[in-house]
Design a protein around this motif. Structure first.
Motif, PDB file in Angstrom:
ATOM      1  N   SER A 166      -4.860  -4.839   8.452  1.00 35.86           N
ATOM      2  CA  SER A 166      -5.292  -5.662   9.571  1.00 35.86           C
ATOM      3  C   SER A 166      -5.786  -4.727  10.672  1.00 35.86           C
ATOM      4  O   SER A 166      -5.609  -3.501  10.594  1.00 35.86           O
ATOM      5  N   ALA A 167      -6.396  -5.284  11.714  1.00 35.13           N
ATOM      6  CA  ALA A 167      -6.862  -4.453  12.830  1.00 35.13           C
ATOM      7  C   ALA A 167      -5.693  -3.736  13.496  1.00 35.13           C
ATOM      8  O   ALA A 167      -5.800  -2.562  13.869  1.00 35.13           O
ATOM      9  N   SER A 168      -4.558  -4.414  13.628  1.00 33.18           N
ATOM     10  CA  SER A 168      -3.394  -3.765  14.244  1.00 33.18           C
ATOM     11  C   SER A 168      -2.824  -2.692  13.321  1.00 33.18           C
ATOM     12  O   SER A 168      -2.351  -1.650  13.784  1.00 33.18           O
ATOM     13  N   GLY A 169      -2.883  -2.931  12.007  1.00 26.56           N
ATOM     14  CA  GLY A 169      -2.434  -1.911  11.064  1.00 26.56           C
ATOM     15  C   GLY A 169      -3.304  -0.670  11.123  1.00 26.56           C
ATOM     16  O   GLY A 169      -2.811   0.462  11.026  1.00 26.56           O
ATOM     17  N   LEU A 170      -4.611  -0.864  11.289  1.00 21.67           N
ATOM     18  CA  LEU A 170      -5.522   0.268  11.425  1.00 21.67           C
ATOM     19  C   LEU A 170      -5.214   1.054  12.694  1.00 21.67           C
ATOM     20  O   LEU A 170      -5.217   2.297  12.692  1.00 21.67           O
TER      21      LEU A 170
END
Length: 214
Positions: free
Chosen positions: A20-24
């Motif tokens: 996800s964007a937060s994981g990235l």
């Protein structure tokens, strides 16, 4: 070049690496909220650019060159930015359960009535399905209980996170290290777990992970 093109490229880069964007953001050493939708618009309602430092960090963290990132800026996103929870429902099953009979056809597409369902981002592949990760072999990227979305139709390249099924019925989530005309080498991201090497004839199919809950 527009603000939305840069943010779309960041979303696509995250999806390319099964994040996800937060994981990235976390992988790049940034605050987990750095790429949240709320950070893409200022208090005055004007669109905001991601910082050059943030972009540089995510490129370094994913091993992505500027040319590849530029193609994401100008091309279509791997997953749409508008991740409305009700956009689509796809089949869901636990990774440990997926090794049983009756859940996949010979091509690796989900079949049968034993699947649950989950609401997910609008993945373009009509045959996409979701697996709930079990175990620790892919930590810290995928943790026990994380849900990954798998696309049978997505091209698989070196470095991708994938789900494979052996002809013996074992299903596993790994990272593709390399693939030759005869063999496939797969990595467990957790160094406490072994890597695997298979003859192509030993694998029933290999599908790419395109998104993960983080």
């Amino acid at each position: 070049m527009r603000h939305e093109d840069i943010w779309r490229a960041i979303d696509a880069l995250a999806a390319e690496h099964g994040l996800s964007a937060s994981g990235l953001a976390r992988r790049a050493g940034l605050d987990a909220t750095a790429f949240n939708p709320s950070k893409r618009t200022g208090a005055d309602g004007r669109a905001r650019w991601p910082s050059t430092e943030s972009v540089a960090k995510v490129l370094h963290a994913t091993g992505t060159g500027m040319e590849a990132f530029a193609s994401l800026v100008t091309g279509a996103p791997a997953l749409p930015r508008n991740r409305t929870i009700s956009a689509r429902r796809i089949p869901l099953i636990g990774l440990a359960q997926a090794g049983g009979e009756g859940y996949f056809d010979d091509g690796g597409y989900p079949v049968g009535g034993g699947w649950d369902e989950i609401s997910v981002p609008d993945v373009p592949d009509p045959n996409a399905y979701a697996l709930e990760i079990s175990g620790e072999s892919m930590e810290p990227v995928f943790r026990d209980g994380d849900v990954v979305i798998v696309s049978p139709g997505a091209p698989v390249r070196r470095g991708d996170r994938v789900v494979v099924r052996t002809r013996a019925g074992e299903v596993m989530a790994k990272q593709l290290l390399r693939q030759s005309a005869r063999r496939v080498e797969l990595a467990s991201l957790n160094p406490a777990h072994p890597n695997y090497s298979f003859d192509l004839s030993e694998l029933a199919w290999m599908h790419r992970i395109v998104w993960a809950s983080q």
